[in-house]
Design a protein around this motif. Structure first.
Motif, PDB file in Angstrom:
ATOM      1  N   ALA A  55       0.845  -1.247  -0.036  1.00 32.03           N
ATOM      2  CA  ALA A  55      -0.068   0.069   0.013  1.00 32.03           C
ATOM      3  C   ALA A  55       0.901   1.303  -0.181  1.00 32.03           C
ATOM      4  O   ALA A  55       0.763   2.201  -0.849  1.00 32.03           O
ATOM      5  CB  ALA A  55      -0.864  -0.098   1.125  1.00 32.03           C
ATOM      6  N   PRO A  56       1.884   1.375   0.851  1.00 31.82           N
ATOM      7  CA  PRO A  56       2.577   2.428   0.575  1.00 31.82           C
ATOM      8  C   PRO A  56       2.961   2.999  -0.317  1.00 31.82           C
ATOM      9  O   PRO A  56       3.376   3.906  -1.056  1.00 31.82           O
ATOM     10  CB  PRO A  56       3.595   2.433   1.984  1.00 31.82           C
ATOM     11  CG  PRO A  56       2.782   1.609   3.098  1.00 31.82           C
ATOM     12  CD  PRO A  56       2.124   0.492   2.149  1.00 31.82           C
ATOM     13  N   ALA A  57       3.911   1.706  -0.960  1.00 33.04           N
ATOM     14  CA  ALA A  57       4.841   2.065  -2.271  1.00 33.04           C
ATOM     15  C   ALA A  57       3.714   2.326  -3.386  1.00 33.04           C
ATOM     16  O   ALA A  57       4.344   2.859  -4.268  1.00 33.04           O
ATOM     17  CB  ALA A  57       5.600   0.732  -2.381  1.00 33.04           C
ATOM     18  N   ILE A  58       2.662   1.702  -3.447  1.00 30.45           N
ATOM     19  CA  ILE A  58       1.678   1.934  -4.468  1.00 30.45           C
ATOM     20  C   ILE A  58       1.602   3.609  -4.358  1.00 30.45           C
ATOM     21  O   ILE A  58       1.337   4.238  -5.514  1.00 30.45           O
ATOM     22  CB  ILE A  58       0.429   1.199  -4.262  1.00 30.45           C
ATOM     23  CG1 ILE A  58       0.704  -0.264  -4.780  1.00 30.45           C
ATOM     24  CG2 ILE A  58      -0.834   1.835  -4.934  1.00 30.45           C
ATOM     25  CD1 ILE A  58      -0.604  -1.165  -4.500  1.00 30.45           C
ATOM     26  N   GLY A  59       1.135   4.257  -3.215  1.00 27.38           N
ATOM     27  CA  GLY A  59       1.015   5.475  -2.969  1.00 27.38           C
ATOM     28  C   GLY A  59       2.018   6.468  -3.595  1.00 27.38           C
ATOM     29  O   GLY A  59       1.978   7.400  -4.269  1.00 27.38           O
ATOM     30  N   ILE A  60       3.135   6.064  -3.043  1.00 28.35           N
ATOM     31  CA  ILE A  60       4.423   6.741  -3.693  1.00 28.35           C
ATOM     32  C   ILE A  60       4.455   6.617  -5.053  1.00 28.35           C
ATOM     33  O   ILE A  60       4.814   7.730  -5.886  1.00 28.35           O
ATOM     34  CB  ILE A  60       5.760   5.943  -3.117  1.00 28.35           C
ATOM     35  CG1 ILE A  60       5.832   6.379  -1.419  1.00 28.35           C
ATOM     36  CG2 ILE A  60       7.062   6.675  -3.491  1.00 28.35           C
ATOM     37  CD1 ILE A  60       6.509   5.657  -0.836  1.00 28.35           C
TER      38      ILE A  60
END
Length: 361
Positions: A55-60
């Motif tokens: 989830a965090p990497a997708i957002g970045i």
């Protein structure tokens, strides 16, 4: 281990600011390949096909992709830029439906753009502001993950056996990971954890990714099939379960990789604490319960043929391939955020931490 964390970065902007560089997670563990994404279309494809995931990497990645879209739009006025940004925002938002970070990051960039447009109409300055905001999202995620790891570590003891499901490690975030952050921090402090990683079918993120990155870090990790979690727990080998999540509903229900809810049920049966590591960026108070979370369904080939030389299911058999499931809040011992450790009643705690976050904006 420290060098490993410094080296393995899942998603960054290149030095010239012209492209996004990702670690292609579909090729792990046999190949460690970095791919350069030059357009929003490249970023969309990488997110959809799980080359970048977590989830965090997708957002970045989405934030960088939106910046690239604005930069490449050819807009000559602020109004044209805003319209172009809206189009790329909607486009990137269609890549995957469940991870709230994707939409959170895109909306954060839009808010920054609107704010900057009140001060300037210069397109170059507006594009630069989008780049700055995307970079801030990545850098903040590093700090968020380290803080979550510190809080989670306070709940663990040296020598504990820890079971985890899917991959919530450094390659799923900007750095450190969420559920794996306390394991890395504990390694630095000599905790000597013993980690059991579920394989996480059908995409095998536990086998291909978690087992890989923990092995690379010199951490004691044992790979088990998903249906072995019960016997491992029954043998007293697990003192805590740590998982990440893609979305947290207002009542504390959490969506995470398929199979997580089953692990939570087993943990409750055996009296093992079940901890969800969740950055506040994954909290979605507009979802009242887990029933409001959209669950992505993926292609049947991931079950029937993807990992096999020959098909492992009858031709034309019906399949059901949800990518996530929802863990009921009553099965969760604590939700660990960068704002602190939340325990039931989760609704009140989640509202409180989100109020804190909004107050700082």
């Amino acid at each position: 281990m420290k060098n490993m964390i410094d080296i393995v970065q899942s998603v960054i902007l290149n030095e010239t600011g012209e492209a996004v560089v990702i670690l292609d997670q579909t090729l792990l563990p046999t190949q460690k390949v970095y791919q350069t994404l030059k357009t929003p279309e490249d970023v969309w494809e990488a997110i959809y096909h799980l080359k970048v995931r977590g989830a965090p990497a997708i957002g970045i990645a989405a934030a960088y992709g939106a910046y690239l879209g604005a930069k490449q739009s050819g807009a000559s006025t602020s109004a044209e830029l805003y319209a172009a940004f809206g189009r790329v925002k909607d486009y990137l938002g269609s890549s995957r439906p469940t991870a709230v970070n994707l939409f959170w990051a895109l909306e954060r960039l839009e808010k920054r753009l609107v704010t900057e447009m009140k001060a300037t109409a210069d397109v170059g300055q507006l594009v630069a502001a989008l780049k700055e905001e995307a970079e801030a999202i990545r850098l903040e995620d590093e700090q968020v993950c380290e803080t979550i790891g510190t809080y989670a570590l306070s709940l663990l003891k040296p020598g504990d056996g820890i079971l985890t499901h899917c991959n919530a490690g450094t390659i799923a975030t900007a750095k450190y990971g969420t559920a794996l952050a306390p394991i890395y921090l504990g390694q630095q402090q000599g905790y000597q954890f013993k980690v059991y990683a579920d394989e996480t079918r059908p995409l095998l993120q536990g086998a291909r990714l978690t087992a890989w990155e923990l092995s690379e870090a010199g951490i004691d990790v044992t790979l088990i099939c998903d249906n072995m979690a019960s016997i491992v727990m029954s043998e007293g080998k697990v003192q805590a379960v740590l998982v990440g999540c893609d979305r947290v509903a207002a009542n504390g229900d959490t969506a995470n990789k398929i199979g997580t809810s089953g692990v939570a049920i087993l943990a409750q049966h055996y009296g093992i604490p079940f901890y969800v590591c969740a950055p506040t960026s994954t909290i979605d108070l507009s979802c009242q319960t887990g029933k409001d979370i959209v669950i992505e369904e993926r292609d049947a080939t991931e079950i029937t043929t993807k990992w096999y030389e020959e098909p492992m299911a009858p031709a034309n058999v019906k399949t059901y391939n949800p990518a996530f499931d929802v863990t009921d809040h009553r099965l969760i011992t604590a939700i660990i955020t960068e704002k602190g450790i939340l325990r039931p009643d989760f609704a009140e705690g989640l509202q409180s931490v989100m109020n804190q976050s909004e107050a700082k904006l």
